[in-house]
Design a protein around this motif. Structure first.
Motif, mmCIF file in Angstrom:
data_model
loop_
_atom_site.group_PDB
_atom_site.id
_atom_site.type_symbol
_atom_site.label_atom_id
_atom_site.label_comp_id
_atom_site.label_asym_id
_atom_site.label_seq_id
_atom_site.Cartn_x
_atom_site.Cartn_y
_atom_site.Cartn_z
ATOM 1 N N ARG A 23 0.780 -1.203 0.107
ATOM 2 C CA ARG A 23 -0.174 0.070 0.071
ATOM 3 C C ARG A 23 0.918 1.258 -0.023
ATOM 4 O O ARG A 23 0.529 2.432 -0.457
ATOM 5 C CB ARG A 23 -0.641 0.067 1.454
ATOM 6 C CG ARG A 23 -1.601 -1.168 1.272
ATOM 7 C CD ARG A 23 -3.124 -0.820 0.714
ATOM 8 N NE ARG A 23 -3.865 -2.072 0.691
ATOM 9 C CZ ARG A 23 -5.203 -2.171 -0.058
ATOM 10 N NH1 ARG A 23 -5.415 -1.427 -0.802
ATOM 11 N NH2 ARG A 23 -5.564 -3.213 0.057
ATOM 12 N N SER A 112 -6.219 13.220 -1.000
ATOM 13 C CA SER A 112 -7.278 12.309 -1.388
ATOM 14 C C SER A 112 -6.739 10.959 -1.576
ATOM 15 O O SER A 112 -7.424 9.852 -1.447
ATOM 16 C CB SER A 112 -7.938 12.603 -2.452
ATOM 17 O OG SER A 112 -7.124 13.007 -3.746
ATOM 18 N N CYS A 113 -5.516 10.597 -2.311
ATOM 19 C CA CYS A 113 -4.954 9.537 -2.363
ATOM 20 C C CYS A 113 -4.701 8.861 -0.996
ATOM 21 O O CYS A 113 -4.927 7.561 -0.885
ATOM 22 C CB CYS A 113 -3.608 9.627 -2.998
ATOM 23 S SG CYS A 113 -3.778 10.108 -4.669
ATOM 24 N N MET A 115 -6.639 9.191 1.805
ATOM 25 C CA MET A 115 -7.796 8.753 2.006
ATOM 26 C C MET A 115 -8.369 7.510 1.500
ATOM 27 O O MET A 115 -9.057 6.498 1.952
ATOM 28 C CB MET A 115 -8.942 9.932 2.283
ATOM 29 C CG MET A 115 -8.557 10.976 3.089
ATOM 30 S SD MET A 115 -7.990 10.371 4.717
ATOM 31 C CE MET A 115 -9.624 10.775 5.524
ATOM 32 N N GLN A 116 -8.025 7.386 0.140
ATOM 33 C CA GLN A 116 -8.301 6.398 -0.584
ATOM 34 C C GLN A 116 -7.559 5.174 -0.171
ATOM 35 O O GLN A 116 -8.373 3.993 0.036
ATOM 36 C CB GLN A 116 -8.110 6.576 -1.998
ATOM 37 C CG GLN A 116 -9.127 7.236 -2.947
ATOM 38 C CD GLN A 116 -8.910 7.168 -4.337
ATOM 39 O OE1 GLN A 116 -7.667 7.603 -4.664
ATOM 40 N NE2 GLN A 116 -9.772 6.697 -5.163
ATOM 41 N N LEU A 117 -6.392 5.313 0.201
ATOM 42 C CA LEU A 117 -5.504 4.091 0.887
ATOM 43 C C LEU A 117 -6.270 3.588 2.025
ATOM 44 O O LEU A 117 -6.313 2.538 2.216
ATOM 45 C CB LEU A 117 -4.236 4.556 0.842
ATOM 46 C CG LEU A 117 -3.244 3.617 1.737
ATOM 47 C CD1 LEU A 117 -3.117 2.411 0.791
ATOM 48 C CD2 LEU A 117 -2.187 4.273 2.238
ATOM 49 N N THR A 119 -9.416 3.984 3.096
ATOM 50 C CA THR A 119 -10.584 3.377 3.134
ATOM 51 C C THR A 119 -10.884 2.030 2.336
ATOM 52 O O THR A 119 -11.793 1.209 2.494
ATOM 53 C CB THR A 119 -11.644 4.396 2.428
ATOM 54 O OG1 THR A 119 -11.127 4.767 1.114
ATOM 55 C CG2 THR A 119 -11.901 5.611 3.196
ATOM 56 N N SER A 120 -9.575 1.769 1.712
ATOM 57 C CA SER A 120 -9.522 0.609 0.860
ATOM 58 C C SER A 120 -8.871 -0.516 1.751
ATOM 59 O O SER A 120 -9.059 -1.789 1.318
ATOM 60 C CB SER A 120 -8.684 0.625 -0.395
ATOM 61 O OG SER A 120 -7.488 1.094 -0.126
ATOM 62 N N SER A 125 -5.630 1.158 7.851
ATOM 63 C CA SER A 125 -6.598 2.193 8.496
ATOM 64 C C SER A 125 -6.139 1.968 10.197
ATOM 65 O O SER A 125 -6.110 2.888 10.935
ATOM 66 C CB SER A 125 -7.972 2.007 8.366
ATOM 67 O OG SER A 125 -8.194 2.204 6.756
#
Length: 150
Positions: A23, A112-113, A115-117, A119-120, A125
């Motif tokens: 990640r 945004s990248c 946060m995408q990481l 949430t995925s 997290s």
């Protein structure tokens, strides 16, 4: 610098130390490398935030006008620093002005990248949340120590 080197540096940051290396590779690939000469401003207090800056090399001056305080953050292989992480996490304006003291190389992590990481991947997290909890605990202890000194 190789992608693997960037990942190794990011793993030295408490915020990202528990994030899966795969990640982190994606995060590095999606991030921008930027260079600043001495005296150049990375960002100003009050500006909108688009991400955090990982100082890969060099030193910066951090100034908060509200507290009229200065402190220096340095990036090196031994001690990588991150600035602007709170703005990246909660979309608030920048809380300080940061200026390059020396030639500075950074990796700018887009909010945004990031946060995408987060949430995925639940495991990534969880690692970030635990790191933030530890940082909050450390800040609380330091605040109590400072107030007892007065």
């Amino acid at each position: 610098m190789l992608l693997e080197d960037e990942v190794a540096l990011l793993r030295k940051l408490p915020l990202l130390s528990r994030v899966d290396p795969g990640r982190l590779k994606v995060l590095c690939f999606a991030s921008d490398r930027e260079s600043f000469a001495p005296g150049e401003v990375l960002f100003r207090e009050g500006e909108a935030s688009a991400g955090a800056y990982v100082i890969l090399s060099g030193s910066v001056d951090v100034f908060k006008s509200v507290e009229d305080s200065h402190y220096t953050k340095t990036g090196s292989d031994a001690a990588v620093a991150i600035i602007g992480q709170s703005s990246m996490l909660n979309d608030t304006p920048r809380r300080a002005t940061v200026t390059a003291l020396t030639d500075v190389e950074v990796l700018r992590i887009n909010s945004s990248c990031f946060m995408q990481l987060m949430t995925s991947c639940c495991k990534s997290s969880e690692g970030v949340i635990r790191s933030l909890g530890a940082q909050l605990g450390d800040a609380d202890v330091a605040k109590k120590a400072m107030s007892s000194d007065r």
